[in-house]
Design an enzyme around this catalytic site. Sequence first.
Site, PDB file in Angstrom:
ATOM      1  N   HIS A 119       1.065  -1.296  -0.016  1.00 32.79           N
ATOM      2  CA  HIS A 119       0.276  -0.001  -0.162  1.00 32.79           C
ATOM      3  C   HIS A 119       0.928   1.396   0.059  1.00 32.79           C
ATOM      4  O   HIS A 119       2.012   1.144   0.564  1.00 32.79           O
ATOM      5  CB  HIS A 119      -1.272   0.089   1.216  1.00 32.79           C
ATOM      6  CG  HIS A 119      -0.256  -0.180   2.532  1.00 32.79           C
ATOM      7  ND1 HIS A 119       0.285  -1.262   3.074  1.00 32.79           N
ATOM      8  CD2 HIS A 119       0.115   0.799   3.280  1.00 32.79           C
ATOM      9  CE1 HIS A 119       0.768  -1.254   4.167  1.00 32.79           C
ATOM     10  NE2 HIS A 119       0.729   0.060   4.658  1.00 32.79           N
ATOM     11  N   HIS A 136       0.994   5.420   0.799  1.00 33.31           N
ATOM     12  CA  HIS A 136       0.299   6.472   1.414  1.00 33.31           C
ATOM     13  C   HIS A 136       0.435   7.869   0.945  1.00 33.31           C
ATOM     14  O   HIS A 136       1.357   8.113   0.398  1.00 33.31           O
ATOM     15  CB  HIS A 136       1.104   6.791   3.015  1.00 33.31           C
ATOM     16  CG  HIS A 136       1.054   5.476   3.776  1.00 33.31           C
ATOM     17  ND1 HIS A 136       0.484   5.426   5.165  1.00 33.31           N
ATOM     18  CD2 HIS A 136       1.729   4.304   3.702  1.00 33.31           C
ATOM     19  CE1 HIS A 136       0.550   4.500   5.632  1.00 33.31           C
ATOM     20  NE2 HIS A 136       1.223   3.589   5.113  1.00 33.31           N
TER      21      HIS A 136
HETATM   22  P1  AMP Z   1       1.950   0.579   7.230  1.00 32.90           P
HETATM   23  O1  AMP Z   1       2.782   0.780   8.491  1.00 32.90           O
HETATM   24  O2  AMP Z   1       2.509   1.369   6.133  1.00 32.90           O
HETATM   25  O3  AMP Z   1       1.735  -0.819   7.126  1.00 32.90           O
HETATM   26  O4  AMP Z   1       0.464   1.364   7.456  1.00 32.90           O
HETATM   27  C1  AMP Z   1      -0.588   0.723   7.477  1.00 32.90           C
HETATM   28  C2  AMP Z   1      -1.779   1.638   7.570  1.00 32.90           C
HETATM   29  O5  AMP Z   1      -3.154   1.005   7.531  1.00 32.90           O
HETATM   30  C3  AMP Z   1      -1.736   2.293   8.904  1.00 32.90           C
HETATM   31  O6  AMP Z   1      -1.821   3.741   8.632  1.00 32.90           O
HETATM   32  C4  AMP Z   1      -3.279   2.154   9.433  1.00 32.90           C
HETATM   33  O7  AMP Z   1      -3.798   3.202  10.108  1.00 32.90           O
HETATM   34  C5  AMP Z   1      -4.021   1.801   8.105  1.00 32.90           C
HETATM   35  N1  AMP Z   1      -5.127   0.926   8.575  1.00 32.90           N
HETATM   36  C6  AMP Z   1      -5.013  -0.108   9.320  1.00 32.90           C
HETATM   37  N2  AMP Z   1      -6.415  -0.842   9.163  1.00 32.90           N
HETATM   38  C7  AMP Z   1      -7.255  -0.182   8.295  1.00 32.90           C
HETATM   39  C8  AMP Z   1      -8.540  -0.258   7.902  1.00 32.90           C
HETATM   40  N3  AMP Z   1      -9.409  -1.136   8.455  1.00 32.90           N
HETATM   41  N4  AMP Z   1      -8.899   0.698   7.141  1.00 32.90           N
HETATM   42  C9  AMP Z   1      -7.942   1.661   6.805  1.00 32.90           C
HETATM   43  N5  AMP Z   1      -7.045   1.996   7.077  1.00 32.90           N
HETATM   44  C10 AMP Z   1      -6.512   1.081   7.850  1.00 32.90           C
END
Ligand code: AMP
Length: 142
Positions: A100, A102
């Site tokens: 993903h 950001h």
């Molecule tokens: P990362 O540290 O790059 O893996 O970031 C994962 C991101 O996913 C974090 O910013 C979380 O806030 C986001 N996240 C986790 N669960 C959900 C969800 N159900 N809906 C939207 N964002 C999410």
Amino acid sequence: MSEDCVFCHILDGEIPARVVYEDDNVLAFLDANPLSRGHTLVVPKAHHERIDDLPTADRNAVFETLGRLAPSVEAAVDADGVNVGMNDGKAAGQEVPHVHGHIVPRFEGDGGGAIHSIVRTRPDLPDDELDTIAAGIRGAAE
Ligand code: AMP
Ligand code: ZN
């Protein structure tokens, strides 16, 4: 599809999300724990953990969508800039094991740092080592 992946469950509709864009290859939705107003995630529809696991079409779709959505996100929340990035791998801070990107809108005076603030700079790295590193990356990218 991975049963224990939160983003796969957003993709299959089991977990709700505030979707902002969708096409055949990618979904974009608001981060549930936002770093700023408009913090958006872009994910490939197919479950892959790392950038290196992505088929070319998915990789192109994710990065193209990040580039195209970034100005739209910035405009929608009237931001002054954006950080666009990926935590790729646990060592880089990746918590959800589904690729993903950001898009984090930034606002003058928001107190945040640049991408350069995620780790300390390394002025100690000597020129010959930088030359070796550059050659190694050129070789690996062939
Ligand atoms: P990362 O540290 O790059 O893996 O970031 C994962 C991101 O996913 C974090 O910013 C979380 O806030 C986001 N996240 C986790 N669960 C959900 C969800 N159900 N809906 C939207 N964002 C999410
Ligand atoms: Zn997944």
